[in-house]
Design an enzyme around this catalytic site. Structure first.
Site, short mmCIF file in Angstrom:
data_model
loop_
_atom_site.label_atom_id
_atom_site.label_comp_id
_atom_site.label_asym_id
_atom_site.label_seq_id
_atom_site.Cartn_x
_atom_site.Cartn_y
_atom_site.Cartn_z
CE1 TYR A 216 -2.60 -3.52 4.87
CE2 TYR A 216 -1.13 -5.41 4.61
CZ TYR A 216 -1.90 -4.40 4.06
OH TYR A 216 -1.98 -4.27 2.69
CE LYS B 159 14.10 17.00 -14.64
NZ LYS B 159 14.51 15.59 -14.56
#
Length: 679
Positions: free
Chosen positions: A38, A117
């Site tokens: 990469y 949440k």
């Protein structure tokens, strides 16, 4: 020379490849290439853009590095308000929510989208023609802060959508969080630099996202999770359900929580809540509850809003994991290994579902690092079954009479000296044989097979002896009789007799076993043998100081200091004297230096390493025979190794010996040398 059109095509290809790999790495957590590969692709893109700066595009992966600092954040109005959710804190409130929804819709059952949440910061992302053009915090719900530059540094936020939406302007809403692993790494770096330590991942994410210098934000690992599309209802795409919205966001390469699901009815909502609460500690990010939304978007429209919250959704909150309270005092708890742990005595506070009055402070260094003083208002955290801990003080609430904490230099249980060895974070009681807090551990170690080898004296029996106050120190074991032992649980007269016999037998031991049985910190079997061999007598060893002990091979300053501290403590010397009075004895041997000069042992001063399988004896037996002839057996090959004894299937130690030119003996050669000595 390549044409500019060719360069532009190459740049486009590189950006597409990097964007794809960013998606696999930051969104899917499933990289498909190695980091080094990469880096090569990214470096090529950087080099080309440096050569052709006029071809740099705003959506290039190189543009996530941040920009010069702002003087302040501009205000940005939300086209559609970012409303908060109503909260539920009990099962009854969730059941009431479901009832209200069903009654308002006049239906018997409702499908709900359930999602975690996140404990992070809600943000809005605005895309125009598929390009990210601005982003903002929630703010007061109607106006937020323009943090576009900072949001552009987050790799899980697409700078360009892979598929341009049908309408030119497209808003995505979600939460910016800092993953737990990234939070720990950030705090480690902060501590190394002597900078501020963040209290929790949300605090770290907020501090990172609201940096006026986006280059700082670029150095922090933040993650974005999408959970909705913010838009005027009459402009929304052709979605029928909230679950379809989430699927669409995922298709646009946004990260979406894997825990999302669709369920029906209040019972299913509560089941999801308890399941998510149970798995909370295993999630890679912090959550503080579960969100329930009516899944059908038409039903959401029908239900509408009340005040500043929707009627079609609710947040079922977990009990708070953090709360603030007053630090009344710091007391010392002594563990079974002698570790002195400072414990905070707190004004009672409800946190993590229970009332907390005590919390760990870990050690002296942690108290100093967090700058905690007695009398402070502190933040206490309790996550699930984890022992509550004090994570930070609130300096602005510090009273004038707050007091600094000083670690005691004596054990609060037995009054033995307490010392902290160099390189260790923990202060320890030196009264290992005497201290009541260490009693069970000391007795178990003393009786273990490699120590005094008292067969039949296991942990459960030790528990009974201590709890009935029959034994206080190892010396008390030699006072036990058959009648006393036979009265204990699971003990009959025969087993009591066997144990008394085993205790009596243990009186005849070796000096090295006795030293090991004392449980001196850092003194294992090998070190105990070295000490016994060098000193020859216990009285000689007990008088040696750290500088003398360091003259013994393989004993460094920490081990030497630990030995000195142990024998200096009067309580330990008293117990040793009592053991000797009870008849413990061993064969007297001259010190190593004297033994070498007088005995003529063929292996005196020689160091051996054993590798492979021996055919006529075990490696332990070979080790014992070498040591009987004055040799020393170590685990690794080094320049000071005298011989390497090789059996079948030798390992890397044999290779290492040949590399260093160390003499190698096979089993027959070793036996031949041993035979010569016996003759």
């Amino acid at each position: 020379m390549a044409s500019e059109k060719t360069i532009e095509e190459r740049l486009g290809a590189l950006r597409a490849v990097i964007t794809s790999h960013n998606f696999h790495y930051y969104v899917q957590d499933a990289p498909v290439i190695q980091d080094a590969e990469y880096d090569l692709i990214f470096r090529e893109l950087q080099q080309l853009e440096q050569q052709y700066p006029h071809l740099i595009t705003p959506d290039s992966p190189t543009q996530r590095v941040g920009a010069p600092p702002l003087k302040a954040f501009a205000q940005l109005a939300h086209e559609t308000p970012m409303l908060s959710l109503a909260n539920a804190f009990s099962d009854e409130e969730v059941i009431a929510f479901d009832r209200r929804v069903r009654e308002a819709l006049d239906v018997k059952k409702v499908d709900y989208a359930v999602e975690p949440k996140f404990d992070g910061l809600a943000v809005s992302l605005m895309y125009e023609n598929g390009m990210l053009v601005r982003g903002a915090t929630r703010g007061n719900g109607y106006t937020g802060e323009d943090i576009t530059l900072n949001l552009r540094t987050i790799s899980s936020i697409p700078l360009r959508l892979p598929v341009v939406p049908a309408r030119s302007r497209f808003e995505v809403r979600g939460e910016v969080v800092m993953l737990k692993a990234d939070f720990e790494q950030l705090n480690q770096r902060q501590q190394q630099k002597g900078e501020k330590i963040f209290v929790n991942p949300r605090n770290a994410a907020a501090g990172s996202l609201r940096q006026l210098d986006s280059r700082v934000t670029a150095t922090r690992k933040l993650t974005f999770f999408a959970y909705d599309i913010g838009m005027l209802r009459n402009h929304q795409p052709d979605f029928l359900e909230h679950s379809a919205v989430l699927a669409y966001l995922a298709s646009q390469q946004f990260r979406v929580a894997q825990q999302n699901r669709i369920v029906t009815g209040a019972d299913a909502l509560l089941a999801c809540y308890h399941e998510m609460a149970a798995s909370r500690s295993t999630l890679p990010y912090e959550i503080d509850g579960v969100v329930y939304k009516v899944n059908n978007l038409a039903q959401q429209e029908t239900l509408g809003y009340v005040s500043r919250a929707p009627r079609f959704a609710i947040a079922h909150k977990f009990p708070a994991q953090e709360a603030s309270t007053e630090l009344l005092a710091i007391e010392i708890q002594v563990g079974r290994t002698g570790a002195l742990t400072p414990v905070a005595r707190l004004a009672p506070v409800f946190v993590g579902g229970v009332t907390v009055t005590n919390a760990t402070l870990h050690n002296e260094d942690e108290i100093q690092r967090k700058q905690i003083m007695i009398g402070d208002t502190v933040i206490v955290r309790r996550a699930g079954d984890v022992i509550p801990e004090v994570v930070a003080a609130i300096p602005e609430h510090r009273p004038a009479d707050a007091q600094s904490f000083v670690m005691p230099d004596h054990c609060p249980i037995c009054d033995s000296r307490a010392v902290r060895l160099p390189g260790e974070a923990v202060t320890r009681c030196t009264g290992g044989l005497y201290c009541p807090a260490q009693r069970k551990q000391a007795l178990w170690h003393f009786a273990s097979r490699s120590a005094m080898d008292i067969d039949g004296l296991g942990e459960k029996l030790i528990d009974q002896l201590v709890e009935r106050k029959l034994v206080h120190t190892p010396a008390d074991l030699y006072k036990l009789d058959v009648e006393t032992l036979a009265k204990l649980e699971r003990m009959a007269e025969k087993s009591a007799h066997n144990l008394v016999t085993a205790i009596e037998r243990s009186k005849h031991t070796t000096l090295s076993r006795f030293i090991y049985a004392l449980g001196i910190r850092h003194v294992g079997e090998a070190t105990a043998k070295a000490l016994a061999s060098h000193a020859g007598e216990l009285n000689v060893l007990m008088k040696m100081r750290a500088d003398e002990l360091q003259q013994i091979p393989d004993i460094g300053p920490v081990v030497a200091q630990s030995i000195e501290d142990f024998f200096i403590e009067a309580h330990n010397r008293d117990v040793i004297a009592q053991l000797i009075q009870h008849g413990l004895q061993w064969k007297k041997t001259p010190p190593a230096a004297q033994a070498t000069s007088e005995s003529g042992l063929i292996f005196s001063g020689k160091t051996f390493v054993l590798t492979g399988t021996l055919s006529t004896m075990t490696r332990e037996q070979a080790k014992n025979r070498i040591e009987q002839q004055g040799g020393k057996v170590t685990a690794s090959v080094s320049s000071v190794t005298s011989y390497v004894v090789v059996g079948t299937d030798p390992g890397s130690k044999y290779t290492r010996a040949t590399e260093l030119g160390i003499p190698v003996l096979d089993e027959d050669q070793l036996l031949s040398l041993l035979q010569k000595q016996s003759e």
